[in-house]
Design an enzyme around this catalytic site. Structure first.
Site, short mmCIF file in Angstrom:
data_model
loop_
_atom_site.label_atom_id
_atom_site.label_comp_id
_atom_site.label_asym_id
_atom_site.label_seq_id
_atom_site.Cartn_x
_atom_site.Cartn_y
_atom_site.Cartn_z
N ASN A 225 1.06 -1.31 0.00
CA ASN A 225 0.14 -0.02 -0.15
C ASN A 225 0.82 1.30 0.12
O ASN A 225 2.03 0.99 0.05
CB ASN A 225 -1.20 -0.09 1.11
CG ASN A 225 -0.32 0.02 2.70
OD1 ASN A 225 0.46 0.97 2.80
ND2 ASN A 225 -0.44 -1.10 3.27
N PRO A 321 -3.72 -11.19 10.46
CA PRO A 321 -4.17 -10.95 12.05
C PRO A 321 -4.25 -9.34 12.28
O PRO A 321 -3.41 -8.60 11.65
CB PRO A 321 -2.97 -11.57 12.78
CG PRO A 321 -1.76 -11.47 11.83
CD PRO A 321 -2.31 -11.77 10.59
O1 C5P Z 1 -8.81 -1.56 10.48
P1 C5P Z 1 -7.79 -0.48 9.94
O2 C5P Z 1 -6.56 -0.96 9.19
O3 C5P Z 1 -8.44 0.82 9.57
O4 C5P Z 1 -7.22 -0.03 11.54
C1 C5P Z 1 -6.00 0.82 11.40
C2 C5P Z 1 -5.44 0.65 12.92
O5 C5P Z 1 -5.20 -0.66 13.07
C3 C5P Z 1 -3.86 0.97 12.77
O6 C5P Z 1 -3.50 1.42 13.99
C4 C5P Z 1 -3.28 -0.07 12.23
O7 C5P Z 1 -1.65 0.13 12.80
C5 C5P Z 1 -3.78 -1.29 13.18
N1 C5P Z 1 -3.94 -2.35 12.23
C6 C5P Z 1 -3.24 -3.65 12.87
N2 C5P Z 1 -3.21 -4.83 12.12
C7 C5P Z 1 -4.18 -4.84 11.23
C8 C5P Z 1 -4.73 -3.92 10.65
C9 C5P Z 1 -4.55 -2.48 11.28
O8 C5P Z 1 -2.75 -3.53 13.77
N3 C5P Z 1 -4.14 -6.11 10.46
#
Ligand code: C5P
Length: 420
Positions: A225, A321
């Site tokens: 990304n 995860p």
């Molecule tokens: O669900 P989303 O990706 O929008 O959430 C963002 C937050 O969750 C960030 O703090 C990111 O570092 C964390 N995150 C994580 N593991 C994932 C997806 C997101 O720790 N697999």
């Protein structure tokens, strides 16, 4: 303010000639400089040149009795504000990491109670060798600031990382290290006195994740990304400046490690989850990384080939995860757990929902519709159960520093975690 005192140890590499310019720049910046030349260093620069530029005696020999009478080697190692090793050869780094003291330079490095900054310079293969990687990681976790070498053509004709940074860049790293250590000197063992008020996170352990993850499809392709890692690296830098012990778990980004930060590089979400787990316990975890939601369900060992039939190979995905949500539920949950959320619309509503879903204490939400990922500024809203704190658009470094102030205020209410 008294002039800052630098003990400059010059190792034996072709880059030693740059130490002459470094002495000049440090003197020009108002610092006093005492030089120590290793035996190999003497092959590249002469004590006479260094003595003339530093306007100080140059030390070379551990067993010079006259020097012991004038100033003992222990005193020499302690009277500086900062010990700088430039160039730090592979050999010097290895000796420092192992605690070997077999000449004046290495004895001073083992005996000092002052912060140490090393500027490595060596051939690219030597820099990338697992032994040097190990030694640098050991030194960083011991609290030594090892700055990244420059990348470019080397004296030996090869190309890559390993060149000594330019003297101006080393001077800036020296100034930053001096600023960080002003007030308290926590590097080896306990501070001599209470931490200064401008190091509000002294004695705290912080974990920061940053950057994207790369999820391999086959040996040459991966899912990625657009995360640049800039905000996460700025947060790690600000945490170290505020006196915290900082572990940065970084996805693949070409950013230099901020001074004073211990960095572990990972590629995939699964590797990041393992490093996060290994870092616990921490007082606060700031999860800035843009972790890929999905990975390839099965990674191919060989490159997937086009067979000319026009058929498109299927790409099955598996869910990664959720590191943040997992941390929130873990027995070692950090007392302060902070997530990030990049949204393009209904920023606050989505952040509030995410706060509940992930089980963290704060969500730092930002609207990425105006300034796409990779930009230099950020407008953030800190969403917690107590409400929403919205900040103006600021440079990412300023967001990081403001966030550290807020974290320090929050942690002031709690006692530090026991990491032993
Ligand atoms: O669900 P989303 O990706 O929008 O959430 C963002 C937050 O969750 C960030 O703090 C990111 O570092 C964390 N995150 C994580 N593991 C994932 C997806 C997101 O720790 N697999």
């Amino acid at each position: 303010m008294a002039a800052k005192r630098i003990l400059l140890i010059i190792g034996g590499g072709i880059a030693a000639y740059k130490s002459i310019e470094l002495v000049r720049l440090l003197r020009k910046a108002g610092m006093t400089v005492r030089c120590v030349l290793t035996r190999a260093g003497e092959q590249f620069v002469t004590p006479l040149t260094l003595a003339a530029l530093s306007e100080n005696k140059v030390y070379t020999n551990l067993f010079d009795l006259k020097d012991e009478v004038e100033m003992g080697h222990i005193e020499l190692s302690r009277e500086a504000d900062l010990v700088v090793v430039a160039p730090a050869t592979a050999d010097l780094l290895a000796k420092m990491a192992a605690g070997i003291a077999d000449d004046l330079a290495t004895t001073l490095l083992l005996a000092t109670d002052k912060p140490v900054l090393a500027a490595p310079a060596m051939n690219v293969r030597m820099w990338l060798h697992p032994a040097t990687r190990r030694n640098v990681a050991t030194l960083r976790s011991d609290g030594v600031t090892v700055i990244e070498p420059d990348e470019g053509e080397m004296a030996c004709g090869e190309y890559g990382p390993g060149r000594l940074p330019e003297p101006e860049a080393i001077k800036q790293a020296v100034a930053a290290a001096l600023a960080r250590t002003a007030g308290a000197v926590p590097l080896s063992g306990q501070p001599d006195f209470a931490p200064a008020s401008h190091r509000p996170l002294y004695g705290r352990r912080l974990l920061v994740t940053a950057g994207p993850t790369h999820e391999p499809i086959d040996p040459v392709r991966y899912i990625a990304n657009r995360s640049s890692g800039k905000q996460g690296f700025a947060i790690a830098a600000a945490a170290a400046e505020a006196g915290a012990e900082v572990l940065l778990v970084a996805g693949p980004v070409p950013l230099p490690t901020p001074p004073g930060v211990v960095r572990v590089d990972v590629e995939t979400a699964i590797q990041m989850a393992a490093e996060v787990e290994a870092a616990l316990p921490v007082d606060a975890a700031i999860m800035v990384a843009a972790v890929a939601d999905w990975r390839a369900a099965d990674t191919r060992a060989q490159k997937i080939k086009k067979d000319g039939s026009g058929d498109v190979p299927p790409l099955a995905l598996a869910e990664n995860p959720d590191i943040l949500a997992g941390l929130a539920k873990s027995a070692k949950r950090p007392p302060l757990l902070i997530g990030f959320a990049a949204e393009t619309h209904d920023v606050i509503d989505h952040a509030q929902a995410k706060l509940a879903r992930k089980g963290c204490d704060w969500i730092v939400a930002n609207d990425v519709s105006a300034d796409p990922m990779g930009g230099e500024t950020n407008r953030v809203h800190i969403v917690s159960k107590d409400g929403v704190d919205s900040w103006d658009r600021l440079p990412k470094q300023a967001v990081a520093r403001k966030l550290m102030e807020k974290i320090a205020d929050e942690l002031d209410l709690r006692s530090p975690v026991d990491s032993n």
